[in-house]
Design an enzyme around this catalytic site. Structure first.
Site, short mmCIF file in Angstrom:
data_model
loop_
_atom_site.label_atom_id
_atom_site.label_comp_id
_atom_site.label_asym_id
_atom_site.label_seq_id
_atom_site.Cartn_x
_atom_site.Cartn_y
_atom_site.Cartn_z
N GLU A 133 0.84 -1.19 0.00
CA GLU A 133 0.00 0.00 0.00
C GLU A 133 0.88 1.24 0.00
O GLU A 133 2.10 1.15 0.20
CB GLU A 133 -0.91 0.00 1.24
CG GLU A 133 -1.92 -1.11 1.22
CD GLU A 133 -2.89 -1.08 2.39
OE1 GLU A 133 -4.05 -1.42 2.18
OE2 GLU A 133 -2.49 -0.72 3.50
N HIS A 249 -8.77 10.07 4.32
CA HIS A 249 -8.48 9.04 3.33
C HIS A 249 -8.76 9.63 1.95
O HIS A 249 -9.79 10.25 1.74
CB HIS A 249 -9.34 7.80 3.56
CG HIS A 249 -8.83 6.60 2.82
ND1 HIS A 249 -8.96 6.47 1.46
CD2 HIS A 249 -8.16 5.51 3.24
CE1 HIS A 249 -8.39 5.33 1.09
NE2 HIS A 249 -7.90 4.73 2.15
N ARG A 295 -0.81 9.05 2.01
CA ARG A 295 -2.19 9.52 1.98
C ARG A 295 -2.34 11.04 1.98
O ARG A 295 -3.19 11.57 1.27
CB ARG A 295 -2.92 9.01 3.22
CG ARG A 295 -3.30 7.60 3.07
CD ARG A 295 -4.08 7.12 4.24
NE ARG A 295 -4.36 5.73 3.97
CZ ARG A 295 -4.82 4.86 4.82
NH1 ARG A 295 -5.06 5.23 6.06
NH2 ARG A 295 -5.06 3.62 4.48
N HIS A 356 -10.80 9.89 8.17
CA HIS A 356 -10.63 8.45 8.21
C HIS A 356 -10.03 7.94 9.51
O HIS A 356 -10.55 7.01 10.11
CB HIS A 356 -9.72 8.05 7.04
CG HIS A 356 -9.51 6.58 6.91
ND1 HIS A 356 -10.57 5.69 6.84
CD2 HIS A 356 -8.38 5.83 6.84
CE1 HIS A 356 -10.09 4.46 6.73
NE2 HIS A 356 -8.78 4.51 6.74
N ARG A 391 -0.29 8.66 9.60
CA ARG A 391 -0.27 7.21 9.79
C ARG A 391 -0.01 6.51 8.46
O ARG A 391 -0.66 6.80 7.45
CB ARG A 391 -1.63 6.75 10.32
CG ARG A 391 -1.76 5.25 10.40
CD ARG A 391 -3.19 4.85 10.72
NE ARG A 391 -4.06 5.08 9.59
CZ ARG A 391 -4.81 4.14 9.02
NH1 ARG A 391 -4.79 2.91 9.47
NH2 ARG A 391 -5.58 4.42 8.00
C1 LIG Z 1 -13.51 1.84 6.53
C2 LIG Z 1 -12.22 1.67 7.30
C3 LIG Z 1 -11.20 0.91 6.77
C4 LIG Z 1 -9.99 0.74 7.47
N1 LIG Z 1 -9.01 -0.07 6.95
C5 LIG Z 1 -7.89 -0.29 7.69
C6 LIG Z 1 -6.91 -1.22 7.25
O1 LIG Z 1 -7.07 -1.86 6.22
N2 LIG Z 1 -5.80 -1.39 8.02
C7 LIG Z 1 -5.59 -0.71 9.19
O2 LIG Z 1 -4.56 -0.90 9.85
N3 LIG Z 1 -6.53 0.15 9.63
C8 LIG Z 1 -7.66 0.37 8.93
N4 LIG Z 1 -8.60 1.24 9.40
C9 LIG Z 1 -8.41 1.85 10.72
C10 LIG Z 1 -8.67 0.79 11.79
O3 LIG Z 1 -9.78 0.01 11.41
C11 LIG Z 1 -8.94 1.42 13.15
O4 LIG Z 1 -7.98 2.36 13.46
C12 LIG Z 1 -8.95 0.36 14.23
O5 LIG Z 1 -9.81 -0.69 13.86
C13 LIG Z 1 -9.38 0.94 15.55
O6 LIG Z 1 -9.55 -0.11 16.46
P1 LIG Z 1 -9.99 0.20 17.94
O7 LIG Z 1 -10.08 -1.09 18.64
O8 LIG Z 1 -9.12 1.26 18.51
O9 LIG Z 1 -11.44 0.89 17.79
P2 LIG Z 1 -12.78 0.32 17.15
O10 LIG Z 1 -12.55 -0.88 16.34
O11 LIG Z 1 -13.48 1.45 16.49
O12 LIG Z 1 -13.63 -0.11 18.42
C14 LIG Z 1 -14.14 0.87 19.29
C15 LIG Z 1 -14.99 0.18 20.34
O13 LIG Z 1 -15.26 1.11 21.37
C16 LIG Z 1 -16.63 1.10 21.67
N5 LIG Z 1 -17.00 2.42 22.19
C17 LIG Z 1 -16.76 3.64 21.67
N6 LIG Z 1 -17.25 4.60 22.47
C18 LIG Z 1 -17.83 3.97 23.51
C19 LIG Z 1 -18.54 4.41 24.65
N7 LIG Z 1 -18.79 5.70 24.91
N8 LIG Z 1 -19.00 3.48 25.51
C20 LIG Z 1 -18.81 2.16 25.28
N9 LIG Z 1 -18.15 1.69 24.21
C21 LIG Z 1 -17.67 2.58 23.35
C22 LIG Z 1 -17.31 0.74 20.37
O14 LIG Z 1 -18.61 0.25 20.61
C23 LIG Z 1 -16.34 -0.29 19.82
O15 LIG Z 1 -16.61 -1.55 20.41
C24 LIG Z 1 -9.82 1.40 8.71
C25 LIG Z 1 -10.85 2.19 9.24
C26 LIG Z 1 -12.04 2.31 8.55
C27 LIG Z 1 -13.14 3.16 9.15
#
Ligand SMILES: Cc1cc2nc3c(=O)[nH]c(=O)nc-3n(C[C@H](O)[C@H](O)[C@H](O)COP(=O)(O)OP(=O)(O)OC[C@H]3O[C@@H](n4cnc5c(N)ncnc54)[C@H](O)[C@@H]3O)c2cc1C
Length: 543
Positions: A133, A249, A295, A356, A391
């Site tokens: 990528e 993005h 990006r 993004h 990032r």
């Molecule tokens: C469309 C898309 C494509 C992507 N593609 C990639 C990729 O290919 N490779 C890569 O490295 N990254 C990618 N990213 C970025 C990556 O997905 C995220 O940075 C990563 O998944 C974040 O993980 P996380 O566990 O921190 O948060 P999340 O996976 O967003 O989880 C957050 C959690 O917190 C909970 N939460 C939030 N607020 C509260 C609250 N007030 N009370 C209780 N629970 C709460 C939610 O319910 C959820 O369970 C992408 C992002 C998107 C949107």
């Protein structure tokens, strides 16, 4: 740089008395069930109890939406030093090299663990298929089901994490605020419409609430990404860092009326071109790496080209690639495009940038320790020093895995050292005036106005003038919104968004240069004197 200071209007969003809420005790509270939160669950020591709360269903997260994949050095021709160098180059002088090296070295092991718990990454001839990528010098991205990596990884993590002894998962449970006693985090106050408001008292708390994309009108993020974790940590006194850095993005499907589907970077990695409204392939005019530039470079070039051609979008062109390969490699995007009558392999696909990935967040050390004792953090809600000012693609899922594991281990160790104590501390929240009536407020209208303002005035291009106006407007909204007490999630999310918008604007105004994803039209150059992070300290508010 001296840390910025900001005083949230209230310490807690709701008033409560320990006499009138339910109480639950656990060893570890994990707020968030995305990749970071669930990886933390797997790292908990056996025998410890844990509660995981998610504001929506467990299956709804940024993690589940991830498409492109996870970066890690798995090819013998690749090298840790290359992944490190690529990450540092993208970070434009703000990465912490020790953190980058640590994450890069742990990445292969964290990916192998996913395979051990049943994740099926795509393979060619029995070997894991690695793609490339933008910004990566080698093929090092593992992916699943072509472009549905997040769905597959989260399937495996969910199946494994919810089976763990002692772990309870509370879905549809919104964390309103952290509980602090004597300067230590002691859990959180949570709301589930089906149950009484509950104080979850925890020996250690891990924050893994993900991103903030919903601050902006155009975003790839699902509805949960309302910056709650940034806001609740800040109200509790934790330091935030790098809040000016929101990554846009470059290629989000742009069809009026459709939701904003991300078109993964890997499409350009596999050879797609970007054309403007006149059919001109413009990326080579902007950068030697053309479509494979980082990006921020591609987002800025697209914005510039849209303005030059006075056209609302640009187009991804895959028509010169093998159509069978394109449909096989990107089945999810092919389907989304087909739903709108577009053939990804032959039609020009309209795209433009969208918010993004939130680079800034709660400051942590290498273990995921925040500045608030008893609070650990992992994933997109953090600022660990890995990304710097930009990032690198596919570095965030791996960050969530590495820091989720580390925070889980460290929180376990800390929890073990604290004896059980089932007494409820005498804390509560009781601020004075509650203004107005909820029904006078159209929350949806305010949310839309805020995200449009942020998109227009604090988006890909910023100036002191646009941000000063935005700051005044947000402050005005916040004055009447934050002095109210809401009883449901939409109000609390709005309050969190308003707080985090103010922090983002304050940080972006104080960085008087352009660096990484932060582009100031009035300060287009990078200033070597400003190659340091901007920290924001919380001056604790009343109540
Ligand atoms: C469309 C898309 C494509 C992507 N593609 C990639 C990729 O290919 N490779 C890569 O490295 N990254 C990618 N990213 C970025 C990556 O997905 C995220 O940075 C990563 O998944 C974040 O993980 P996380 O566990 O921190 O948060 P999340 O996976 O967003 O989880 C957050 C959690 O917190 C909970 N939460 C939030 N607020 C509260 C609250 N007030 N009370 C209780 N629970 C709460 C939610 O319910 C959820 O369970 C992408 C992002 C998107 C949107």
């Amino acid at each position: 740089m001296t840390p910025l200071e900001f005083t949230p209007r209230h310490r807690h969003l709701v008033r409560f008395s320990p006499k009138r809420v339910a109480h639950v005790f656990t060893d570890v509270l994990i707020i968030g069930g995305g990749i970071a939160g669930l990886r933390a669950v797997l790292a908990l020591e056996p025998g410890l109890s844990a509660v995981v709360v998610t504001k929506d269903l467990l299956k709804v997260s940024n993690s589940a939406q991830a498409q492109g994949g996870i970066a890690g050095v798995l090819d013998p021709l690749d090298d840790f030093s290359h992944h490190t160098a690529d990450t540092i180059a993208a970070g434009k002088g703000l990465c912490d090299p020790a953190v980058v090296e640590m994450v890069v070295k742990e990445a292969p092991q964290r990916i192998r663990e996913l395979i051990e718990i049943g994740t099926r990454f795509d393979e060619t001839d029995g070997q894991i298929d690695l793609t490339r990528e933008g910004g990566h010098s080698h093929r090092r991205i593992v992916h699943a089901h072509g472009d549905a990596t997040g769905r597959e990884v989260m399937r495996a993590l969910q199946e494994t994490a919810v089976e763990r002894d002692g772990v309870q998962v509370w879905q549809n449970t919104f964390t309103i605020d952290l509980l602090t006693v004597g300067g230590n985090c002691r859990g959180a106050i949570v709301h589930d419409p089906e149950r009484p408001t509950t104080c979850v008292w925890a020996k250690q708390t891990i924050l893994a609430t993900g991103g903030a994309g919903r601050l902006f009108r155009e975003t790839t993020n699902p509805e949960i990404a309302t910056a709650d974790g940034h806001a609740i940590a800040f109200r509790a006194g934790a330091e935030l860092r790098d809040m000016e850095f929101m990554q846009f993005h470059p290629t989000v499907l742009y069809i009026a009326g459709s939701s904003r589907h991300l078109i993964t970077e890997a499409v350009r990695g596999e050879g797609a071109w970007l054309r403007d409204g006149n059919g001109h392939r413009f990326m080579p005019d902007y950068d030697q790496a053309a479509e494979l530039a980082p990006r921020d470079v591609v987002s800025k070039a697209i914005t510039e080209q849209m303005s030059r051609t006075n056209h609302p979008c640009v187009y991804l062109d895959l028509s010169h690639l093998d159509p069978d390969f394109v449909r096989r490699r990107f089945p999810h995007i092919a389907k989304v495009c087909a739903d709108f009558g577009l053939d990804i392999a032959s039609d020009q696909v309209p795209v433009r940038p969208g918010a993004h990935y939130m680079i800034g967040g709660v400051t942590t050390d290498e273990q995921g320790r925040t500045s608030l004792p008893g609070l650990w953090a992992a994933g997109e809600v953090t600022s660990t020093g890995l990304h710097g000012a930009n990032r690198l693609a596919s570095n965030s899922l791996i960050e969530g895995l590495v820091f989720g594991a580390r925070a889980g281990e460290a929180a376990s160790r800390a929890a073990r050292e604290i004896p059980n104590d089932f007494a409820v501390p005498a804390i509560g929240s009781d601020w004075e005036s509650v203004e107005g009536d909820d029904e006078e407020l159209n929350i949806t209208d305010l949310r839309n106005a805020l995200s449009s303002l942020m998109w227009r005035q604090v988006g890909i291009e910023r100036t002191e003038e646009t941000m000063r106006d935005a700051a005044e407007q947000v402050e005005f909204w916040d004055r009447f919104v934050s002095n109210r007490e809401f009883a449901d999630v939409s109000g609390w999310e709005l309050q969190n968004l308003l707080l985090v918008a103010q922090l983002m604007i304050a940080a972006a105004r104080s960085r008087t240069e352009s660096r990484g994803v932060h582009f100031r039209k009035d300060f287009p150059e990078t200033d070597s004197e400003q190659a340091i992070p901007i920290e924001i300290a919380s001056i604790l508010g009343p109540g």
